[in-house]
Design an enzyme around this catalytic site. Structure first.
Site, PDB file in Angstrom:
ATOM      1  N   GLU A 126       0.853  -1.200   0.000  1.00  0.00           N
ATOM      2  CA  GLU A 126       0.000   0.000   0.000  1.00  0.00           C
ATOM      3  C   GLU A 126       0.891   1.254   0.000  1.00  0.00           C
ATOM      4  O   GLU A 126       1.842   1.333   0.778  1.00  0.00           O
ATOM      5  CB  GLU A 126      -0.889   0.004   1.244  1.00  0.00           C
ATOM      6  CG  GLU A 126      -1.955   1.071   1.193  1.00  0.00           C
ATOM      7  CD  GLU A 126      -2.860   1.040   2.428  1.00  0.00           C
ATOM      8  OE1 GLU A 126      -4.070   1.244   2.278  1.00  0.00           O
ATOM      9  OE2 GLU A 126      -2.347   0.803   3.538  1.00  0.00           O
ATOM     10  N   GLY A 265       1.890   0.121  11.859  1.00  0.00           N
ATOM     11  CA  GLY A 265       1.562  -0.844  12.892  1.00  0.00           C
ATOM     12  C   GLY A 265       1.290  -2.222  12.335  1.00  0.00           C
ATOM     13  O   GLY A 265       1.758  -3.232  12.853  1.00  0.00           O
ATOM     14  N   ALA A 266       0.511  -2.251  11.240  1.00  0.00           N
ATOM     15  CA  ALA A 266       0.142  -3.521  10.625  1.00  0.00           C
ATOM     16  C   ALA A 266      -0.420  -3.242   9.243  1.00  0.00           C
ATOM     17  O   ALA A 266      -0.684  -2.085   8.882  1.00  0.00           O
ATOM     18  CB  ALA A 266      -0.888  -4.262  11.489  1.00  0.00           C
ATOM     19  N   MET A 267      -0.620  -4.305   8.458  1.00  0.00           N
ATOM     20  CA  MET A 267      -1.163  -4.166   7.112  1.00  0.00           C
ATOM     21  C   MET A 267      -2.099  -5.327   6.813  1.00  0.00           C
ATOM     22  O   MET A 267      -1.767  -6.490   7.066  1.00  0.00           O
ATOM     23  CB  MET A 267      -0.035  -4.121   6.073  1.00  0.00           C
ATOM     24  CG  MET A 267      -0.509  -4.042   4.639  1.00  0.00           C
ATOM     25  SD  MET A 267      -1.468  -2.528   4.318  1.00  0.00           S
ATOM     26  CE  MET A 267      -2.404  -3.055   2.877  1.00  0.00           C
ATOM     27  N   GLU A 268      -3.253  -4.990   6.223  1.00  0.00           N
ATOM     28  CA  GLU A 268      -4.371  -5.910   6.078  1.00  0.00           C
ATOM     29  C   GLU A 268      -4.326  -6.762   4.818  1.00  0.00           C
ATOM     30  O   GLU A 268      -5.368  -7.018   4.183  1.00  0.00           O
ATOM     31  CB  GLU A 268      -5.684  -5.122   6.101  1.00  0.00           C
ATOM     32  CG  GLU A 268      -5.930  -4.195   4.905  1.00  0.00           C
ATOM     33  CD  GLU A 268      -5.430  -2.782   5.076  1.00  0.00           C
ATOM     34  OE1 GLU A 268      -5.886  -1.904   4.340  1.00  0.00           O
ATOM     35  OE2 GLU A 268      -4.589  -2.564   5.967  1.00  0.00           O
ATOM     36  N   HIS A 299      -8.585  -4.282  14.226  1.00  0.00           N
ATOM     37  CA  HIS A 299      -8.588  -3.302  13.132  1.00  0.00           C
ATOM     38  C   HIS A 299      -8.268  -3.988  11.802  1.00  0.00           C
ATOM     39  O   HIS A 299      -8.980  -3.806  10.801  1.00  0.00           O
ATOM     40  CB  HIS A 299      -7.556  -2.213  13.444  1.00  0.00           C
ATOM     41  CG  HIS A 299      -7.422  -1.159  12.396  1.00  0.00           C
ATOM     42  ND1 HIS A 299      -7.866   0.134  12.576  1.00  0.00           N
ATOM     43  CD2 HIS A 299      -6.882  -1.179  11.146  1.00  0.00           C
ATOM     44  CE1 HIS A 299      -7.610   0.846  11.493  1.00  0.00           C
ATOM     45  NE2 HIS A 299      -7.005   0.063  10.610  1.00  0.00           N
ATOM     46  N   GLU A 300      -7.209  -4.795  11.789  1.00  0.00           N
ATOM     47  CA  GLU A 300      -6.820  -5.457  10.539  1.00  0.00           C
ATOM     48  C   GLU A 300      -7.850  -6.493  10.126  1.00  0.00           C
ATOM     49  O   GLU A 300      -8.114  -6.665   8.928  1.00  0.00           O
ATOM     50  CB  GLU A 300      -5.436  -6.098  10.692  1.00  0.00           C
ATOM     51  CG  GLU A 300      -4.331  -5.140  11.102  1.00  0.00           C
ATOM     52  CD  GLU A 300      -4.273  -3.879  10.261  1.00  0.00           C
ATOM     53  OE1 GLU A 300      -4.471  -3.957   9.029  1.00  0.00           O
ATOM     54  OE2 GLU A 300      -4.032  -2.804  10.844  1.00  0.00           O
ATOM     55  N   HIS A 303     -10.729  -5.009   8.247  1.00  0.00           N
ATOM     56  CA  HIS A 303     -10.411  -4.702   6.848  1.00  0.00           C
ATOM     57  C   HIS A 303     -10.738  -5.860   5.916  1.00  0.00           C
ATOM     58  O   HIS A 303     -10.904  -5.645   4.708  1.00  0.00           O
ATOM     59  CB  HIS A 303      -8.928  -4.371   6.714  1.00  0.00           C
ATOM     60  CG  HIS A 303      -8.584  -2.950   6.995  1.00  0.00           C
ATOM     61  ND1 HIS A 303      -9.232  -1.888   6.387  1.00  0.00           N
ATOM     62  CD2 HIS A 303      -7.629  -2.407   7.793  1.00  0.00           C
ATOM     63  CE1 HIS A 303      -8.682  -0.757   6.811  1.00  0.00           C
ATOM     64  NE2 HIS A 303      -7.729  -1.042   7.666  1.00  0.00           N
ATOM     65  N   GLU A 322      -9.817   3.304   6.637  1.00  0.00           N
ATOM     66  CA  GLU A 322      -9.201   3.296   7.967  1.00  0.00           C
ATOM     67  C   GLU A 322     -10.176   3.710   9.065  1.00  0.00           C
ATOM     68  O   GLU A 322     -10.150   3.165  10.164  1.00  0.00           O
ATOM     69  CB  GLU A 322      -7.973   4.197   7.973  1.00  0.00           C
ATOM     70  CG  GLU A 322      -6.885   3.766   6.995  1.00  0.00           C
ATOM     71  CD  GLU A 322      -6.394   2.347   7.237  1.00  0.00           C
ATOM     72  OE1 GLU A 322      -6.626   1.794   8.330  1.00  0.00           O
ATOM     73  OE2 GLU A 322      -5.783   1.781   6.314  1.00  0.00           O
TER      74      GLU A 322
END
Length: 849
Positions: A126, A265-268, A299-300, A303, A322
């Site tokens: 992303e 922090g993280a990626m979906e 959160h992830e 998504h 987001e």
């Protein structure tokens, strides 16, 4: 515009030209020492006959381009895209190339673990960095299916969006992993993971099916990873989201992978989520860290439905991607055992970020137009996440949560596996509510700024004679229109009952325009405290009336509602930032309140705010006094805290941020040397670095002690900590060396740059920063014209700004820089934000005088 850029106009044209895309991506990841990897990608797609288009690729070398059986000239590749002329209705494109590994966390990132020399790879695509790993139509609305075939060492675990068939051994050292075709998805959520990862497995069984679950991490961290926590949290999320969205989990499996040197922090990635491995703790942590990790996990997971199953059409709706995941995570977390106060943490961590962002000169509406890729990150911030999530929560209040969820069900069913816009979500919720929400969206989504709500009260004989709630328009930044929104929120009545300050009544009210009379309160007995925005249902700054404020200060320890306490903590800090309350008064309030604060997360946030208050907002003449006062209180609370408790650790960390001579520094030094350690306190690897950090910043320890600690902890985290502490040494020579390592050299990884940035500025030795004022502004244009990547450039720009030297000289230099013509957009934004921070700090210092 750089050659790598993609405009929305060009992307829209390509989306009309190209359709029905299928990729077969063959990667060769075998060579341990190579900085590139081999790639053969076959793309089948439909197109408008006779049209010309392009496919994206950022790579050092293209070897062959074959379109529909004909080799194209290699000159069709310009380093960023390959021109595709004379397309047919059905097309087959084969491209052979060598792509480059990344050291900046963009594309396919390569990391060598210093502990065991193992090589680990992970992708981060992303917004449009899939093109760094394979040729593709790299935009969210050209969805496709993907088949990955990956050659790698036999001792590796290779993961992607689907579960692979068993690896085929090609030789003693090399194997082939073949992944079945994915569901249809956008390029940016594809995932490639490779390395000798440690794996733990579980399974989720729900009403829509069963899904295998895995947690992966580096071998050197396997003894620390808490896979049980990750599984427990994600299983909870599956249950809540499948129940409320009325759609089963869209993908076949769910991996959670801790990776090194991650920018965010993280990626979906669909079914293949990556997390920064700083979330693997090597020592005891408080409930604050557990809460945060739980929220990131949820959160992830959110998504997978909102973003992956239904995807934005273009990056101007990245905010919605987001914001929704942010809202959904807290919505689910409030039902998770142990995290029922989820919305308190949203208020004190995320929402405060949103409030700050809306008051900067870069403030913008939640929804903005994004003209091209280079503009995506310009407005991606606390407004995109925290304000957006707050506004969605306000929408659940406006229409009702059940209606909101019904709207989501309509939205998911209508746009399954396709692309959608914010207007589509709004229409679905409006359909469920039988209401036109366009005016609501105009006020909340397309207008910038945060307003301030304050009560105007007249009292007669102990009852309300008159109650009015005034709404002040945004006071800053100056470019914002004075928007006044319609708010629907609660007024909480709190009384002293059996020695506790409890809520005895709550009224749901609506505020419109500059002021609204609250007639429902007329004639009611005045409570001990009247709290605006009780339960935190809207996005607005608040103030208390004088009587309520006086009472709550006196009885704060007896207020048991965590959310009410959070609102008061937030209001007090906001008034300090706005220079309505002096730092001296805020510190008195905070140190009194923190002693009785039951929530360790709130203690952690308050310590952070106290640090900002003492370093930036306090009068220079009072800073030493404030630091000693705070340190003494922290030490006092360490002694009082229950052995081994979260409170004990939170106050130890607080002491490590403030300790000075005769106020905690001796204790910090003793604990670091394993002497006189308080009962229950575990001085583990991570805490040792925390304690040593304070000793370095105060000059008690230096390079020798840092190197000695690194010998004990010669891990990647230890290396990063040592780099941070070397940059923190309070000498001119150390600062210059740190500066040179990130500014004048460009070979450091993103993680090392980040660690250096964190250690560089020193508010307790502010004179060290003055010499970097001119060099800072001189280096910025070169930085942003380099190829160091957005995240690295952003980190350097923000973190190396010489904030400790705040004063007239810094203001003058900053203002002069901002008048230069043709400044790069991101440079101008981040520097103008720093200037606003300086001006706010100077106003607060004046108040503290």
């Amino acid at each position: 515009m750089t050659p790598a850029n993609i405009t929305r106009t060009d992307a829209a044209l390509r989306a009309k030209t190209i359709s029905n895309v299928e990729y077969r991506i063959e990667l060769d990841l075998v060579d341990h020492d190579s900085l590139t990897f081999g790639n053969q990608t076959t793309v089948s797609f439909d197109a408008t006959p006779g049209a010309t288009s392009w496919i994206d690729l950022i790579a050092p070398e293209v070897i062959q381009i074959n379109l529909n059986g004909q080799d194209l000239a290699l000159s069709n590749f310009n380093g960023f895209r390959i021109e595709l002329p004379k397309l047919e209705a059905k097309n087959k494109l084969v491209i052979i190339s060598n792509c480059a590994y990344s050291s900046t966390g963009e594309g396919l990132h390569r990391f060598i673990d210093p502990v065991d020399n193992h090589r680990y790879l992970y992708s981060q695509f992303e917004t449009a960095d899939a093109r760094r790993a394979f040729p593709c139509f790299d935009q969210p609305d050209v969805k496709a299916t993907y088949v990955f075939e990956i050659k790698a060492p036999t001792n590796w675990i290779v993961a992607s969006n689907t579960l692979p068939t068993p690896a085929t051994k090609l030789s003693e050292d090399i194997a082939l992993w073949q992944f079945p075709k994915t569901e249809i998805m956008s390029t940016y959520i594809t995932g490639i993971i490779g390395g000798p990862y440690h794996v733990e497995s579980s399974e989720y069984k729900g009403n829509y099916g069963a899904y295998p679950l895995r947690v992966l991490c580096r071998q050197s961290l396997k003894e620390y990873v808490n896979a049980e926590f990750m599984f427990k949290t994600v299983i909870h999320g599956f249950k809540v989201f499948e129940r409320d969205f009325k759609v089963g989990y869209p993908f076949g499996k769910y991996d959670q992978i801790f990776v090194p040197e991650f920018n965010s922090g993280a990626m979906e990635n669909a079914g293949c989520v990556t997390f920064r491995d700083e979330y693997i703790w090597r020592g005891k942590v408080t409930a604050y860290e557990h809460h945060w990790l739980s929220n990131v996990v949820l959160h992830e997971l959110a998504h997978m439905w909102f973003g992956n199953y239904v995807t934005m059409e273009w990056w101007n709706d990245l905010w919605l991607n987001e914001s929704f995941a942010e809202w959904a995570a807290y919505h689910a977390q409030q039902e998770q055992p142990g995290f029922e106060d989820a919305w308190v943490n949203f208020l004190t961590t995320r929402k405060s970020w949103g409030y700050r962002q809306t008051q900067l000169p870069s403030s913008h509406p939640i929804a903005t137009e994004v003209a091209d890729l280079e503009s995506v990150w310009d407005n991606f911030d606390g407004i995109s996440y925290a304000m957006g999530a707050s506004v969605l929560r306000q929408l659940t209040v406006a229409v009702g949560i059940e209606t909101f969820l019904k709207g989501l069900e309509i939205y998911f069913n209508k746009h399954a596996w396709s692309n959608a816009r914010f207007e589509d979500l709004l229409a679905a919720i409006g359909q469920a509510a039988n209401r036109d929400l366009s005016d609501w969206a105009q006020d909340w989504i397309r207008q910038a700024g945060v307003t301030l709500l304050r009560p105007n009260i007249e009292i007669k004989d102990g009852v309300f004679e008159f109650v009015q709630i005034a709404q002040d328009p945004p006071s800053s930044p100056d470019h914002l229109d004075p928007v006044l929104r319609d708010h629907k929120f609660a007024l909480g009545h709190y009384e002293l009952v059996d020695g506790e300050l409890r809520r005895t009544r709550q009224d749901l009210v609506e505020v419109k325009g500059a002021s609204t009379d609250i007639s429902v309160l007329k004639g009611l007995k005045v409570p001990t405290m009247l709290l605006l925005n009780d339960d935190d249902l809207t996005f607005a700054k608040i103030r208390l009336d004088d009587q309520s404020w006086s009472n709550v200060v006196e009885h704060f320890a007896s207020l048991k509602s965590a959310l009410a306490r959070g609102l008061i903590w937030d209001a007090a800090w906001d008034a300090t930032r706005d220079a309505e309350t002096s730092v001296t008064d805020y510190i008195k309030l905070a140190l009194n309140g923190i002693a009785s604060e039951p929530d360790p997360s709130t203690i952690a946030i308050t310590v952070r705010n106290l640090k900002t208050a003492a370093d930036q907002y306090a009068s220079p003449a009072k800073q030493a006094m404030h630091r000693k006062t705070i340190a003494s209180k922290m030490l006092e609370q360490v002694v009082k805290a229950a052995p081994g408790s979260d409170h004990q650790l939170a106050f130890v960390r607080g002491l490590a941020a403030f300790a000075v001579k005769d106020a905690g520094l001796t204790e910090i030094s003793n604990w670091y040397e394993n002497k006189d350690i308080p009962a229950g306190l575990a001085v583990d690897t991570d805490l040792r670095w925390t304690l040593l950090s304070r000793l370095v910043r105060t000059g008690v320890a230096g390079l020798a002690e840092i190197e000695k600690e690194l010998e004990i902890d010669n891990s990647s985290k230890g290396i990063e900590e040592s780099v941070r502490l070397k940059a923190a040494i309070p000498t001119k020579e150390a600062k210059q060396k740190a500066w040179d390592s990130v500014v004048n050299q460009s070979d450091a990884t993103n993680a090392i740059v980040e660690a250096t940035n964190l250690g560089f500025n020193d508010f307790e030795n502010s004179s060290l920063s003055e010499e970097f004022i001119d060099p800072y502004f001189e280096m910025l244009p070169k930085l942003w014209s380099s190829d160091r990547g957005y995240h690295v450039s952003q980190g350097i720009t923000i973190s190396l700004f010489p904030m400790p030297a705040l004063g007239t000289k810094l203001v003058t230099a900053t203002e002069k820089f901002l008048t230069q013509p043709n400044l790069e957009t991101s440079t101008k934004r981040f520097v103008s934000e720093r200037l606003a921070d300086v001006q706010r700090a100077m106003a607060a210092r004046a108040k503290d005088n």
